[in-house]
Design a protein around this motif. Structure first.
Motif, PDB file in Angstrom:
ATOM      1  N   ASN A  85       0.840  -1.216   0.222  1.00 53.67           N
ATOM      2  CA  ASN A  85       0.097  -0.139  -0.021  1.00 53.67           C
ATOM      3  C   ASN A  85       0.873   1.463   0.104  1.00 53.67           C
ATOM      4  O   ASN A  85       0.462   2.262  -0.811  1.00 53.67           O
ATOM      5  CB  ASN A  85      -0.988  -0.215   1.063  1.00 53.67           C
ATOM      6  N   LYS A  86       1.836   1.346   0.608  1.00 51.71           N
ATOM      7  CA  LYS A  86       2.917   2.292   0.709  1.00 51.71           C
ATOM      8  C   LYS A  86       3.426   2.591  -0.563  1.00 51.71           C
ATOM      9  O   LYS A  86       3.729   3.756  -1.008  1.00 51.71           O
ATOM     10  CB  LYS A  86       3.863   2.062   1.535  1.00 51.71           C
ATOM     11  N   ILE A 135      -3.236   7.173   1.696  1.00 48.54           N
ATOM     12  CA  ILE A 135      -2.752   5.982   1.655  1.00 48.54           C
ATOM     13  C   ILE A 135      -1.607   5.567   2.456  1.00 48.54           C
ATOM     14  O   ILE A 135      -1.287   4.540   3.201  1.00 48.54           O
ATOM     15  CB  ILE A 135      -2.632   5.290   0.140  1.00 48.54           C
ATOM     16  N   SER A 171      -1.217   3.398   6.087  1.00 52.07           N
ATOM     17  CA  SER A 171      -0.630   2.223   5.750  1.00 52.07           C
ATOM     18  C   SER A 171       0.171   1.611   6.979  1.00 52.07           C
ATOM     19  O   SER A 171       0.801   2.270   7.765  1.00 52.07           O
ATOM     20  CB  SER A 171       0.358   2.110   4.454  1.00 52.07           C
TER      21      SER A 171
END
Length: 71
Positions: A2-3, A63, A67
């Protein structure tokens, strides 16, 4: 994972804010009459609104901020 997606969205969003479009040249047939063919170079422009880049930038920041940290 996600990062990484968040960072990509931040980079793409910043680029879309700075450059609001691009122009390219395309060769098109103007006349096609049997053995006679005439072509011309036409410039095409692709534009997107700057607020779309802002939305991607903010989404990427959210995001990355939400995360989980990896070990």
């Amino acid at each position: 994972m996600n990062k990484l997606i968040g960072i990509v969205l931040i980079v793409v969003g910043a680029i879309m804010i700075i450059w609001t479009g691009f122009t390219y040249t395309k060769r098109e047939k103007v006349v096609d009459a049997g053995p006679i063919q005439i072509s011309a170079d036409r410039q095409k422009t692709v534009n997107w609104p700057p607020y779309l880049g802002g939305i991607l930038l903010v989404g990427g920041i959210v995001i990355v901020a939400t995360s989980k940290k990896s070990i």
